[in-house]
Motif scaffolding. Structure first.
Motif, PDB file in Angstrom:
ATOM      1  N   ILE A  64      44.882  32.011  42.851  1.00 31.83           N
ATOM      2  CA  ILE A  64      45.247  31.115  43.953  1.00 31.83           C
ATOM      3  C   ILE A  64      44.385  29.862  43.928  1.00 31.83           C
ATOM      4  O   ILE A  64      44.860  28.764  44.175  1.00 31.83           O
ATOM      5  CB  ILE A  64      45.131  31.852  45.304  1.00 31.83           C
ATOM      6  CG1 ILE A  64      46.151  32.998  45.357  1.00 31.83           C
ATOM      7  CG2 ILE A  64      45.318  30.901  46.475  1.00 31.83           C
ATOM      8  CD1 ILE A  64      46.006  33.926  46.537  1.00 31.83           C
ATOM      9  N   ASP A  65      43.091  30.019  43.613  1.00 35.14           N
ATOM     10  CA  ASP A  65      42.152  28.897  43.546  1.00 35.14           C
ATOM     11  C   ASP A  65      41.334  29.030  42.263  1.00 35.14           C
ATOM     12  O   ASP A  65      40.328  29.737  42.225  1.00 35.14           O
ATOM     13  CB  ASP A  65      41.238  28.901  44.775  1.00 35.14           C
ATOM     14  CG  ASP A  65      40.212  27.782  44.753  1.00 35.14           C
ATOM     15  OD1 ASP A  65      40.259  26.926  43.854  1.00 35.14           O
ATOM     16  OD2 ASP A  65      39.339  27.780  45.644  1.00 35.14           O
ATOM     17  N   SER A  66      41.764  28.357  41.209  1.00 34.39           N
ATOM     18  CA  SER A  66      41.102  28.503  39.907  1.00 34.39           C
ATOM     19  C   SER A  66      39.682  27.931  39.881  1.00 34.39           C
ATOM     20  O   SER A  66      38.911  28.228  38.971  1.00 34.39           O
ATOM     21  CB  SER A  66      41.944  27.841  38.818  1.00 34.39           C
ATOM     22  OG  SER A  66      42.070  26.460  39.079  1.00 34.39           O
ATOM     23  N   GLN A  67      39.309  27.121  40.878  1.00 34.64           N
ATOM     24  CA  GLN A  67      37.956  26.564  40.948  1.00 34.64           C
ATOM     25  C   GLN A  67      36.951  27.545  41.572  1.00 34.64           C
ATOM     26  O   GLN A  67      35.754  27.342  41.480  1.00 34.64           O
ATOM     27  CB  GLN A  67      37.960  25.258  41.759  1.00 34.64           C
ATOM     28  CG  GLN A  67      38.823  24.171  41.168  1.00 34.64           C
ATOM     29  CD  GLN A  67      38.366  23.780  39.774  1.00 34.64           C
ATOM     30  OE1 GLN A  67      37.193  23.544  39.541  1.00 34.64           O
ATOM     31  NE2 GLN A  67      39.294  23.725  38.838  1.00 34.64           N
ATOM     32  N   GLN A  68      37.453  28.603  42.182  1.00 31.91           N
ATOM     33  CA  GLN A  68      36.607  29.583  42.860  1.00 31.91           C
ATOM     34  C   GLN A  68      35.828  30.405  41.827  1.00 31.91           C
ATOM     35  O   GLN A  68      36.410  30.985  40.926  1.00 31.91           O
ATOM     36  CB  GLN A  68      37.466  30.532  43.697  1.00 31.91           C
ATOM     37  CG  GLN A  68      36.711  31.664  44.344  1.00 31.91           C
ATOM     38  CD  GLN A  68      35.856  31.198  45.503  1.00 31.91           C
ATOM     39  OE1 GLN A  68      36.376  30.633  46.442  1.00 31.91           O
ATOM     40  NE2 GLN A  68      34.573  31.420  45.415  1.00 31.91           N
ATOM     41  N   LYS A 128      44.685  41.622  30.039  1.00 34.07           N
ATOM     42  CA  LYS A 128      44.457  41.062  31.374  1.00 34.07           C
ATOM     43  C   LYS A 128      45.379  41.782  32.343  1.00 34.07           C
ATOM     44  O   LYS A 128      46.529  42.052  32.017  1.00 34.07           O
ATOM     45  CB  LYS A 128      44.709  39.561  31.382  1.00 34.07           C
ATOM     46  CG  LYS A 128      43.661  38.806  30.603  1.00 34.07           C
ATOM     47  CD  LYS A 128      43.865  37.316  30.687  1.00 34.07           C
ATOM     48  CE  LYS A 128      42.741  36.620  29.928  1.00 34.07           C
ATOM     49  NZ  LYS A 128      42.876  35.175  30.003  1.00 34.07           N
ATOM     50  N   PHE A 129      44.845  42.108  33.521  1.00 34.25           N
ATOM     51  CA  PHE A 129      45.640  42.844  34.499  1.00 34.25           C
ATOM     52  C   PHE A 129      45.490  42.209  35.874  1.00 34.25           C
ATOM     53  O   PHE A 129      44.448  41.640  36.198  1.00 34.25           O
ATOM     54  CB  PHE A 129      45.231  44.328  34.534  1.00 34.25           C
ATOM     55  CG  PHE A 129      43.760  44.563  34.774  1.00 34.25           C
ATOM     56  CD1 PHE A 129      43.263  44.708  36.054  1.00 34.25           C
ATOM     57  CD2 PHE A 129      42.888  44.659  33.705  1.00 34.25           C
ATOM     58  CE1 PHE A 129      41.916  44.927  36.276  1.00 34.25           C
ATOM     59  CE2 PHE A 129      41.531  44.882  33.910  1.00 34.25           C
ATOM     60  CZ  PHE A 129      41.045  45.024  35.201  1.00 34.25           C
ATOM     61  N   PRO A 130      46.546  42.274  36.681  1.00 36.72           N
ATOM     62  CA  PRO A 130      46.502  41.653  38.014  1.00 36.72           C
ATOM     63  C   PRO A 130      45.870  42.593  39.051  1.00 36.72           C
ATOM     64  O   PRO A 130      46.040  43.806  38.990  1.00 36.72           O
ATOM     65  CB  PRO A 130      47.979  41.429  38.332  1.00 36.72           C
ATOM     66  CG  PRO A 130      48.683  42.511  37.605  1.00 36.72           C
ATOM     67  CD  PRO A 130      47.884  42.774  36.358  1.00 36.72           C
ATOM     68  N   ILE A 131      45.165  41.996  39.988  1.00 39.02           N
ATOM     69  CA  ILE A 131      44.656  42.683  41.167  1.00 39.02           C
ATOM     70  C   ILE A 131      45.159  41.873  42.369  1.00 39.02           C
ATOM     71  O   ILE A 131      44.764  40.709  42.535  1.00 39.02           O
ATOM     72  CB  ILE A 131      43.108  42.741  41.207  1.00 39.02           C
ATOM     73  CG1 ILE A 131      42.556  43.443  39.965  1.00 39.02           C
ATOM     74  CG2 ILE A 131      42.622  43.378  42.488  1.00 39.02           C
ATOM     75  CD1 ILE A 131      42.847  44.926  39.903  1.00 39.02           C
ATOM     76  N   VAL A 132      46.039  42.458  43.147  1.00 39.73           N
ATOM     77  CA  VAL A 132      46.622  41.747  44.277  1.00 39.73           C
ATOM     78  C   VAL A 132      46.358  42.534  45.539  1.00 39.73           C
ATOM     79  O   VAL A 132      46.617  43.738  45.616  1.00 39.73           O
ATOM     80  CB  VAL A 132      48.154  41.557  44.088  1.00 39.73           C
ATOM     81  CG1 VAL A 132      48.758  40.848  45.276  1.00 39.73           C
ATOM     82  CG2 VAL A 132      48.434  40.772  42.802  1.00 39.73           C
ATOM     83  N   TRP A 133      45.822  41.841  46.529  1.00 36.50           N
ATOM     84  CA  TRP A 133      45.593  42.420  47.854  1.00 36.50           C
ATOM     85  C   TRP A 133      46.206  41.469  48.871  1.00 36.50           C
ATOM     86  O   TRP A 133      46.031  40.254  48.779  1.00 36.50           O
ATOM     87  CB  TRP A 133      44.102  42.595  48.128  1.00 36.50           C
ATOM     88  CG  TRP A 133      43.841  43.113  49.505  1.00 36.50           C
ATOM     89  CD1 TRP A 133      43.745  44.423  49.865  1.00 36.50           C
ATOM     90  CD2 TRP A 133      43.645  42.351  50.695  1.00 36.50           C
ATOM     91  NE1 TRP A 133      43.521  44.519  51.212  1.00 36.50           N
ATOM     92  CE2 TRP A 133      43.458  43.255  51.754  1.00 36.50           C
ATOM     93  CE3 TRP A 133      43.646  40.983  50.982  1.00 36.50           C
ATOM     94  CZ2 TRP A 133      43.256  42.842  53.057  1.00 36.50           C
ATOM     95  CZ3 TRP A 133      43.440  40.582  52.273  1.00 36.50           C
ATOM     96  CH2 TRP A 133      43.235  41.507  53.294  1.00 36.50           C
ATOM     97  N   GLU A 134      46.925  42.030  49.824  1.00 35.57           N
ATOM     98  CA  GLU A 134      47.532  41.207  50.876  1.00 35.57           C
ATOM     99  C   GLU A 134      47.388  41.917  52.206  1.00 35.57           C
ATOM    100  O   GLU A 134      47.657  43.121  52.310  1.00 35.57           O
ATOM    101  CB  GLU A 134      48.996  40.952  50.561  1.00 35.57           C
ATOM    102  CG  GLU A 134      49.600  39.851  51.385  1.00 35.57           C
ATOM    103  CD  GLU A 134      50.920  39.359  50.802  1.00 35.57           C
ATOM    104  OE1 GLU A 134      51.504  38.459  51.435  1.00 35.57           O
ATOM    105  OE2 GLU A 134      51.353  39.830  49.744  1.00 35.57           O
ATOM    106  N   GLU A 135      46.976  41.161  53.217  1.00 31.37           N
ATOM    107  CA  GLU A 135      46.821  41.738  54.547  1.00 31.37           C
ATOM    108  C   GLU A 135      48.190  42.100  55.116  1.00 31.37           C
ATOM    109  O   GLU A 135      49.142  41.330  55.013  1.00 31.37           O
ATOM    110  CB  GLU A 135      46.128  40.739  55.471  1.00 31.37           C
ATOM    111  CG  GLU A 135      45.734  41.317  56.783  1.00 31.37           C
ATOM    112  CD  GLU A 135      44.831  40.372  57.559  1.00 31.37           C
ATOM    113  OE1 GLU A 135      43.632  40.597  57.612  1.00 31.37           O
ATOM    114  OE2 GLU A 135      45.388  39.374  58.084  1.00 31.37           O
ATOM    115  N   LYS A 136      48.242  43.268  55.722  1.00 34.25           N
ATOM    116  CA  LYS A 136      49.526  43.719  56.288  1.00 34.25           C
ATOM    117  C   LYS A 136      49.518  43.666  57.788  1.00 34.25           C
ATOM    118  O   LYS A 136      48.565  43.645  58.436  1.00 34.25           O
ATOM    119  CB  LYS A 136      49.812  45.145  55.831  1.00 34.25           C
ATOM    120  CG  LYS A 136      50.006  45.198  54.344  1.00 34.25           C
ATOM    121  CD  LYS A 136      50.282  46.595  53.876  1.00 34.25           C
ATOM    122  CE  LYS A 136      50.437  46.567  52.379  1.00 34.25           C
ATOM    123  NZ  LYS A 136      50.719  47.783  51.787  1.00 34.25           N
TER     124      LYS A 136
END
Length: 136
Positions: A64-68, A128-136
């Motif tokens: 989402i923010d590649s500068q982070q 490379k693998f994704p890690i996705v977390w989203e508030e529910k």
């Protein structure tokens, strides 16, 4: 003769590279300062190789923010899994991480890769693998 010695040394220094596969990502949890997830390995031989590695790294990028700047660490090994924590840093100097408060973040989308190496040059990498977390 010099060429043979040079090539032998190059192969030794470069080492062997192998891919790590057959794992699943579980238990993605966000705290105020970090994201924690577990990697479960289906093959205990892979986990034994990882334990014996002299260098164990997880490299993650914020999609989402590649500068982070992120700092990923292995928290613990437990039977057939590794627990990893990812801190979000306020500084960009790569020397030390000053964690920021991520409690208000609603979605986290990371791309990570595990890299393990031994002293003799053997390197094991995951895809490379994704890690996705989203508030529910």
């Amino acid at each position: 003769m010099k060429k043979i010695l040079y090539l032998s040394g190059l192969i030794f220094l470069t080492g062997c590279s192998e891919k790590i596969s057959n794992f699943t990502i579980n238990n993605i949890v966000k705290s105020n300062e970090k994201l924690i997830f577990s990697i479960n390995f289906k093959d205990n031989k892979v986990l034994d190789k990882i334990r014996e590695s002299s260098s164990k790294k997880f490299i993650c990028e914020n999609m989402i923010d590649s500068q982070q700047t992120l700092d990923a660490d292995i928290d613990r090994f437990e039977s057939n899994q590794i627990e990893v924590s990812v801190k979000f840093c306020s500084n960009n100097d790569n020397r030390s991480c000053e964690p920021i408060d991520i409690s208000s973040v609603k979605k986290i989308n990371l791309e990570c890769q595990a890299v393990f190496s031994a002293m003799i040059g053997n390197v094991s990498k995951s895809e490379k693998f994704p890690i996705v977390w989203e508030e529910k």
